[in-house]
Each structure stands twice: as C-alpha cells, then as structure tokens.
Design an enzyme around this catalytic site. Structure first.
Site, PDB file in Angstrom:
ATOM      1  N   CYS A 260     -13.506 -24.736   3.978  1.00  0.00           N
ATOM      2  CA  CYS A 260     -14.231 -23.818   4.637  1.00  0.00           C
ATOM      3  C   CYS A 260     -15.071 -24.176   5.662  1.00  0.00           C
ATOM      4  O   CYS A 260     -15.669 -23.627   6.493  1.00  0.00           O
ATOM      5  CB  CYS A 260     -14.960 -22.924   3.497  1.00  0.00           C
TER       6      CYS A 260
ATOM      7  N   GLU B  73     -23.632 -20.132   1.079  1.00  0.00           N
ATOM      8  CA  GLU B  73     -22.835 -20.837   2.044  1.00  0.00           C
ATOM      9  C   GLU B  73     -21.733 -20.192   2.366  1.00  0.00           C
ATOM     10  O   GLU B  73     -20.772 -19.897   1.706  1.00  0.00           O
ATOM     11  CB  GLU B  73     -22.473 -22.341   1.451  1.00  0.00           C
TER      12      GLU B  73
ATOM     13  N   GLY C 119     -18.500 -18.245   0.290  1.00  0.00           N
ATOM     14  CA  GLY C 119     -17.679 -17.409   0.526  1.00  0.00           C
ATOM     15  C   GLY C 119     -17.808 -16.705   2.042  1.00  0.00           C
ATOM     16  O   GLY C 119     -18.503 -17.273   2.876  1.00  0.00           O
ATOM     17  N   SER C 120     -17.301 -15.506   2.207  1.00  0.00           N
ATOM     18  CA  SER C 120     -17.395 -14.785   3.572  1.00  0.00           C
ATOM     19  C   SER C 120     -18.737 -14.229   3.721  1.00  0.00           C
ATOM     20  O   SER C 120     -19.649 -13.931   2.823  1.00  0.00           O
ATOM     21  CB  SER C 120     -16.315 -13.693   3.613  1.00  0.00           C
ATOM     22  N   THR C 121     -19.142 -14.036   4.819  1.00  0.00           N
ATOM     23  CA  THR C 121     -20.337 -13.586   5.317  1.00  0.00           C
ATOM     24  C   THR C 121     -20.399 -12.094   4.815  1.00  0.00           C
ATOM     25  O   THR C 121     -21.650 -11.754   4.469  1.00  0.00           O
ATOM     26  CB  THR C 121     -20.425 -13.468   7.044  1.00  0.00           C
ATOM     27  N   ALA C 122     -19.525 -11.414   5.013  1.00  0.00           N
ATOM     28  CA  ALA C 122     -19.593 -10.008   4.565  1.00  0.00           C
ATOM     29  C   ALA C 122     -19.986  -9.899   3.233  1.00  0.00           C
ATOM     30  O   ALA C 122     -20.770  -9.127   2.596  1.00  0.00           O
ATOM     31  CB  ALA C 122     -18.432  -9.090   4.935  1.00  0.00           C
ATOM     32  N   VAL C 123     -19.251 -10.538   2.186  1.00  0.00           N
ATOM     33  CA  VAL C 123     -19.569 -10.557   0.957  1.00  0.00           C
ATOM     34  C   VAL C 123     -20.868 -11.032   0.596  1.00  0.00           C
ATOM     35  O   VAL C 123     -21.607 -10.763  -0.301  1.00  0.00           O
ATOM     36  CB  VAL C 123     -18.429 -11.254   0.012  1.00  0.00           C
ATOM     37  N   GLY C 124     -21.344 -12.103   1.301  1.00  0.00           N
ATOM     38  CA  GLY C 124     -22.773 -12.771   1.206  1.00  0.00           C
ATOM     39  C   GLY C 124     -23.561 -11.828   1.447  1.00  0.00           C
ATOM     40  O   GLY C 124     -24.819 -11.684   0.696  1.00  0.00           O
TER      41      GLY C 124
END
Length: 596
Positions: free
Chosen positions: A332, A298, A276-281
């Site tokens: 993605c 990822e 998913g997204s970098t922020a949620v990661g």
C-alpha cells in the site's frame, strides 16, 4: 589514583556482565500450531481441489460466506463465515471480559508472549511466507521482506523499548505548581478494533495486535475478505502463544466477513484502527462519530519518487523498480509517481527498461518469478484502464515485462510491469492510486518544480528523494507534504519500528508503529499530586477565599507578575506585594503599577 579510574572499572565490569548475560539463551517455550490443512498444497481433498471462478459484477456478500482461493492459480481454498453484527458484538464482549484480566499482567509476561511469537516466526518462516503467497499471489521473497522482517523488527523493538514508553512519564510542573509532582500515565483503552487489508496478511494482523496486547488491551481484528484463509491460520499462532503465557481466552480475536461485519466492529470497540482505501476510511469515520470512537486511518498512497541529476542512476533504477513491483497489488506504500531530472531522464529510462525486460511474472510457488499475481479480482482491468487513459492523452509505453507459464484460468490475475513516459498530471495514472506495477515517469528542471509536482496530489503518505547531495535531498523532502520521507532510499522508514507511520490529506491521520502508535493504544492520563505531602498542602490564598476580599483582584495581579514577569526586579517587587496581601488583610493594600 585519579578519581575516575574506579568509574571506568565499574563501567567495564558492567559491560562484561551484560555481554555474558546475552550469551545465555532465554528460556522460551516452543508452541505447536496445527498447519496440516494449510500444508496440503497439491494434496487437496476432492471437495477443495477445483478451480474457483469468482462471480463477476456482483459481490459475495449475499452468500454470507467468504470464499477463498489462490489468485495465482485460482485453486479453491475453502470458505469462512461472514459474521453478523450480533456475532461481532458477542466477540467484542468476550474480548472485553478477557482484557480486564490481561490489563493486570506484568510486562515480564507480555515480553515472554512476544519472545514465543518471535521464536515461532523465525523457525517457521517458509510456512508463514507460503501461506501468504498462496492467499495473495506474492512471491516468497516479497513475503519475507514485508511479512517476516517487519514483524520481527516490531517485536524486537517492543522487547527493547516497549515498557519504557508505557511507564509513567514525569513532566515539569511549571512555576505556579512547584510544590506539585506532575506525570503522564498510560493505561489500556480496553478493546481495540482493527480492519486490515489483504496486501500483507501476516503483518497486517500482527502489527496492531502486538501494540494492543503489549499495552494491556484486547483486540478484535477483521481481516480482508481477500485474505481470510491466511488470516485465520495466523490467528492460530497468536492463540497458541497467548495460551503458553496463561493469557485469558478471547483476548485476541480474528473475525471474517464483509462491510456489515466491519460496521458492527466500529460501533463496539474503544478505539478503531483502519488500513485501506480513502472512501472506506470516510465511512469508518462517519460510523465512529456516532459513538465518538477515536480512529487511526492509514489510507491510500501515491508516493512521489524524486531523482535529482546527481543521483546514482543505476542504483536508483533498481530501487525504483523494486518499489514499483512491490505495489503490484501487495504494497500500500508503493512508489506511484516518478519525477526525474531532465539531465538524466533518458539514462534513467534506459536503465529501468533493462531491468523491467528481465522481470517475469508467474505463479510464485511454481518457479523463480520476480512478481506474482494481483490479489483483487478484476483489478488488472482497472490498471489497464489507467494505462489506456494515459495513452489517449499522449503518454507512451517505454517497456513492459513478461509473463511466465500461466494457467488459462488465472491469466486475468496478472498484469505486466509497465513503464510509461511523457505523462502529466492531467492523466488518471498520476492522480489515482493504482496499486499495481505501473511506473509513470515525468521530468523536471528545478528542485522547486519537483516539490510542486510532488505536492500536487490529494494523497500524502510518503516520498523518496535521491541526490548525490544529502543536504539537498533532505531540503527537498522537508518541503513535501507527507507523513513519511526516505532520503536516498525507498520505504526504509517502516523497518525503523521506533518511527510512527501514517500520512496526511487523503492518506489519513493518526499514527501506528513507534512510540506514537504504541501510546495511541492507551488512555493518556495526566496526574498531579503534592510533592511534600502532608507537610505542604495546596491552600487557597486568603484574599481569594469566599467571600473574596476587596483587594482580591489586586492580589491576583501581583501574583501573576511574581510568577511570570519578564524582569526579575519587577517579580521581586511583586512578591513583596503578594506577601503583604497575605500577612496584612486588615489594611487596604494597593499598588501603583505606574511607579514600577
């Protein structure tokens, strides 16, 4: 008769027998999966026949229901419960109990599970693709490429090589431990957790599930709130295949919900996989740190697409447009930054413009469209803001694609393929992940400049390099900071399921797929045992037994040089000293290192 003739005959006979065995079809049972409720397209009940209008400016999370609808037509599909933290922990506990039984299963049983899945997928391609298309808005062709082929490739790789890479692996024991046998063992971790996105709902579930289950784990997968309808149907396929091989219930589970559901999953499992997204990661990492749960991330991508002046322009233009359209809310790993050599810059734009003009977008199940809808609500507004920012800073629109027949309620779910020229790295479109069908094109003069531009990004997932010289393309790709590189192709790496997949920098870390991804689902255990037990056992040398002798350190010096000395003669002389220490403890043995 030469001695090697019998060997040739035996090898030929072996090859013939193996070929004949391949002609015998494997005994793979069929499974029945209830698809009556997902096959009702156009025949929905009155309750589910309306156009759904998602609330704007606020989340669904307060409703405790995951509402599902077709992004291409806005038709309502139903809802699923948003599980509470307590419910998530209960699901994980059930999977953990089932995993203890499954961990003892043979690879023969696990391969049969894969064959059952493969048979069902091949026989129900249209159903799987249609469900994916309805839930995400992608075309049937894109669903086949990204959902069916990639999953079938992963299954066949696991069938062919999976057991080999999970068996104990012998390692060298080194000089000091020549009398030992060393190996690495791969044991199941327990329960894997996975939080997966909406872009490829079928493959995103099957990808972590296949690796986890084949390596003896249980797995609980939280599907995206934007693809819960399809995810829950695909779960039925997995359940039926597991039941067919006698696997314990609850080994695999698919859960639905929002951030609260995902947070509970992170704190409950033995390993976390997030796509998913970098922020949620980053949030996942913070939560996982509380329990020291290992994670594979990822995250976002902003892949560089480099085209040298000696590349085949017409061919690369086709590949480039395909790479861009795949990122239209469905891929993605889409190509999002294009760097074209100045000598072919105009020719490339001309070729791309011809292709994009022929591209049409529309509801994927109502006609032959080249691209479908954007899955995420309000994402088209974000894409337009990126385009506007570029235009305000001097970029130009070279060409835009067209729309087919769109329903009035679904217009905002589409975005036309757009080619931008005269862009630079001061524009958001070259820095932020777009996740949409926008092709920003810059020109470069030298290979060094192209490499510098490609590396000027906080994302580093993949790249593609095109050149008439293969060695030149390889040299450029080797200097780009990313986890995945394709030479004279785009995104072909993922179809090679023996390869690991993942990025660096803000694109995450860790790998799934390939040997590395399979073993990442395992507890990697180092094992050492005596080679000739009980004839030769490890004994502590007399000089260093407690209480240690006065010459213990001199003994250690001699032992180190015997084992690791660079000169064979010095090693032999040290060996003699070691033997003296071991055989004559009463004398004060010492060595004059200078004499050596």
């Amino acid at each position: 008769m030469p001695f090697w003739w019998p060997l040739i005959v035996l090898a030929f006979a072996y090859a013939i027998c193996k070929f004949l065995l391949m002609l015998i079809p494997p005994n793979v049972p069929s499974i029945d999966v209830d698809a009556s409720d997902v096959l009702a397209h156009g025949k929905e009940t009155e309750e589910n026949s309306f156009i759904y209008i998602p609330p704007r400016g606020r989340s669904q999370q307060s409703d405790k229901k995951v509402q599902c609808y077709e992004p291409a037509t806005m038709k309502y599909l139903g809802y699923f419960p948003a599980l509470s933290p307590a419910e998530v922990k209960e699901r994980v506990a059930l999977s953990r109990k089932a995993q203890k039984t499954w961990a003892q299963s043979s690879f023969k049983v696990r391969r049969q599970f894969l064959r059952i899945l493969l048979k069902y997928i091949i026989e129900h391609q249209e159903l799987i693709c249609e469900v994916s298309s309805r839930d995400t808005g992608k075309t049937m062709v894109d669903a086949s490429l990204g959902e069916i082929m990639t999953t079938c490739e992963k299954i066949t790789w696991l069938l062919s090589e999976g057991e080999r890479w999970l068996k104990p692996e012998s390692r060298s024991s080194g000089r000091a431990m020549l009398h030992k046998i060393s190996r690495v063992e791969f044991h199941p971790l327990g329960v894997i957790g996975a939080i997966v996105p909406w872009n490829y709902p079928f493959h995103n579930i099957f990808n972590p599930m296949l690796a986890a289950v084949f390596s003896g784990n249980g797995i609980v997968i939280k599907v995206s709130e934007h693809a819960s309808w399809s995810g829950c149907f695909y779960f039925r396929i997995i359940q039926a295949a597991l039941a067919a091989v006698g696997a314990p219930e609850n080994l695999v589970d698919v859960i639905t919900g929002f951030s609260e559901t995902g947070e509970a999953l992170v704190s409950s499992v033995d390993k976390m996989i997030f796509v998913g997204s970098t922020a949620v990661g980053k949030m996942i990492m913070r939560n996982a740190a509380e329990t020291l749960t290992p994670v594979t991330l990822e995250l976002g991508g902003k892949d560089a697409f480099i085209i040298c002046e000696d590349a085949d322009v017409s061919h690369v233009a086709q590949v480039a447009v395909r790479g861009t359209l795949q990122s239209s809310g469905q891929n993605c790993a889409g190509a999002e930054r294009f760097y074209v050599h100045k000598e072919i810059y105009s020719a490339f734009i001309s070729q791309v413009s011809k292709i994009v003009k022929s591209v049409s977008a529309g509801p994927p199940l109502t006609g032959r469209y080249d691209m479908g809808a954007i899955c995420l609500q309000e994402h088209s507004e974000h894409l337009q803001s990126l385009v506007n920012d570029a235009l305000d800073k001097g970029a130009e629109i070279a060409v835009r694609g067209s729309f087919g027949h769109l329903g009035e309620d679904a217009v905002e779910q589409y975005f036309p393929p757009t080619v931008l020229i005269n862009v630079n790295h001061n524009m958001k479109i070259m820095k932020e992940e777009a996740f949409g069908p926008i092709m920003p094109i810059m020109q470069f003069s030298t290979d060094e400049e192209a490499i510098k531009l490609a590396n000027d990004s906080r994302y580093a997932l993949g790249c593609a390099v095109f050149s008439g010289s293969k060695s030149r393309a390889k040299l450029i790709a080797s200097q780009i900071q990313c986890g995945v590189a394709a030479i004279n192709d785009f995104a072909s790496n993922y179809m090679c399921q023996s390869l690991p997949f993942g990025g660096v920098k803000d694109s995450g870390f860790g790998r799934f797929a390939g040997i590395e991804g399979l073993r990442a689902c395992c507890l990697v255990k180092s094992v050492v045992e005596d080679r000739f037990w009980p004839l030769i056992k490890t004994k502590i040398p007399k000089p260093i037994q407690y209480p240690v002798a006065e010459n213990a350190f001199e003994f250690q010096e001699a032992l180190v040089e015997t084992l690791y000395g660079l000169n064979i003669w010095d090693r032999l002389r040290s060996l003699i000293d070691v033997l003296k220490f071991l055989t004559d403890q009463s004398s004060n043995v010492s060595r004059t290192r200078k004499s050596h």
